[in-house]
Design an enzyme around this catalytic site. Structure first.
Site, PDB file in Angstrom:
ATOM      1  N   SER A 259     -56.139  -8.768  94.956  1.00  0.00           N
ATOM      2  CA  SER A 259     -54.821  -8.477  94.383  1.00  0.00           C
ATOM      3  C   SER A 259     -53.728  -9.179  95.166  1.00  0.00           C
ATOM      4  CB  SER A 259     -54.580  -6.968  94.414  1.00  0.00           C
ATOM      5  OG  SER A 259     -53.228  -6.663  94.154  1.00  0.00           O
TER       6      SER A 259
ATOM      7  N   TYR B   9     -53.890   0.946  98.448  1.00  0.00           N
ATOM      8  CA  TYR B   9     -54.520   0.069  97.450  1.00  0.00           C
ATOM      9  C   TYR B   9     -54.665  -1.343  98.017  1.00  0.00           C
ATOM     10  CZ  TYR B   9     -54.948  -2.998  93.410  1.00  0.00           C
ATOM     11  OH  TYR B   9     -55.362  -3.978  92.538  1.00  0.00           O
TER      12      TYR B   9
END
Length: 328
Positions: free
Chosen positions: A132, A157
């Protein structure tokens, strides 16, 4: 269409990117085995409706289950001879990681460790996995390059995605497992995730409800259309990984950051309605700007993401109105 004998495992196949990739691979003649646990992080109706689009395809096999279940994964890797594994199964979302940290550890760390172990044991020729743009944290250097240090994640995350890259590096180094990590930059398009900004904004604007705009609209995002993502992954699947360099990381972004206020303006135009804006300060875990340096990707696969915000949002709105039966 010429048949392709290659078998691909796509984890998270009912997710936004997983569904689009599965559909594209089937169109290209691949055999696809898809696994998804169909969790309720967002409305499962959307996940099941995505699945319906591919479920009856003769070259698609669906398995309901989680990558955290090592016994299930072991069986899958024994039953099928995978040419490539594409791991897209993960617990997504920056803000949700502040509320439910253990979900991220289980899915993104334990689940990914299971994938790595199975790929190692069964000598999989290539593992491609989702990372990501969140790993860049508050990176001050623009655009974000894969050569930048990413040691300061500002959400759990992001930390789990950085951990995935480190774990993959170790397996590439120790066991010569070819791994390719993809740092996705704000993916959007038809069948998208309801927790993402575009979907939430469209829903609120249609219902004439206020939309929450963080950092007072002064956010910039490198919005990347879903077809550009699937084209890039397809090219990486078709490209033989280098034995000399079995560990690779790529940014996949549009390479053109867009101001959030401009993004909303295009959405208003295609919806034919004005947004009621609620301006708020930046949220914990959010970054003010993302901007992908994609030179390495373009060099290796000869493809540059090319769908503009104007075109991409128009396609999303067409799907959104049709799926939710919204009349003008």
């Amino acid at each position: 269409m010429q048949k392709n004998s290659k078998s691909i495992l796509v984890t998270g196949c009912a997710g936004f990117i997983g569904f689009h990739l599965t559909k594209r691979l089937l169109d290209e003649g691949f055999y696809v085995i898809g696994i998804d646990n169909m969790n309720d992080y967002y409305d499962t109706t959307l996940k099941y409706d995505r699945l319906k689009m591919v479920m009856n395809h003769p070259r698609f096999q669906f398995v309901k289950g989680s990558i955290e279940n090592m016994e299930l994964l072991e069986n899958l890797f024994c039953w099928y001879d995978f040419d490539t594994v594409v791991n897209l199964a993960a617990q997504p979302g920056v803000r949700y990681s502040l509320e439910n940290p253990h979900k991220y550890i289980q899915s993104n760390i334990v689940g990914f460790a299971n994938i790595l172990e199975c790929c190692k044991k069964h000598k999989i020729p290539h593992l491609i996995y989702a990372s990501s743009s969140s790993v860049y944290g508050n990176n001050k250097k623009i655009p974000f390059s894969v050569t930048d240090r990413v040691d300061n994640p500002i959400s759990l995350y992001a930390a789990t995605k950085k951990a995935n890259e480190l774990m993959a590096y170790t397996y590439s180094h120790l066991y010569h497992l070819p791994t390719t990590g993809l740092r996705f930059f704000t993916v959007y398009g038809p069948w998208g995730r309801p927790d993402m900004a575009l979907f939430k904004f469209a829903n609120a604007i249609v219902k004439q409800q206020p939309i929450e705009i963080y950092n007072y609209g002064n956010m910039k995002r490198d919005f990347t259309y879903i077809d550009d993502i699937t084209e890039s992954i397809l090219r990486l699947i078709n490209k033989e990984p280098s034995p000399e360099s079995p560990y690779k990381i790529y940014n996949i972004g549009n390479n053109q950051p867009v101001q959030l206020n401009d993004f909303i303006q295009v959405l208003e135009k295609h919806l034919g309605k004005k947004a009621i804006k609620k301006l708020l300060p930046i949220q914990p875990g959010d970054v003010p700007e993302t901007f992908a340096d994609i030179d390495e990707l373009v060099k290796d696969i000869d493809y540059k993401p090319q769908v503009s915000i104007e075109e991409g949002i128009e396609k999303f709105v067409e799907w959104f109105k049709d799926y939710y039966k919204i009349s003008e």
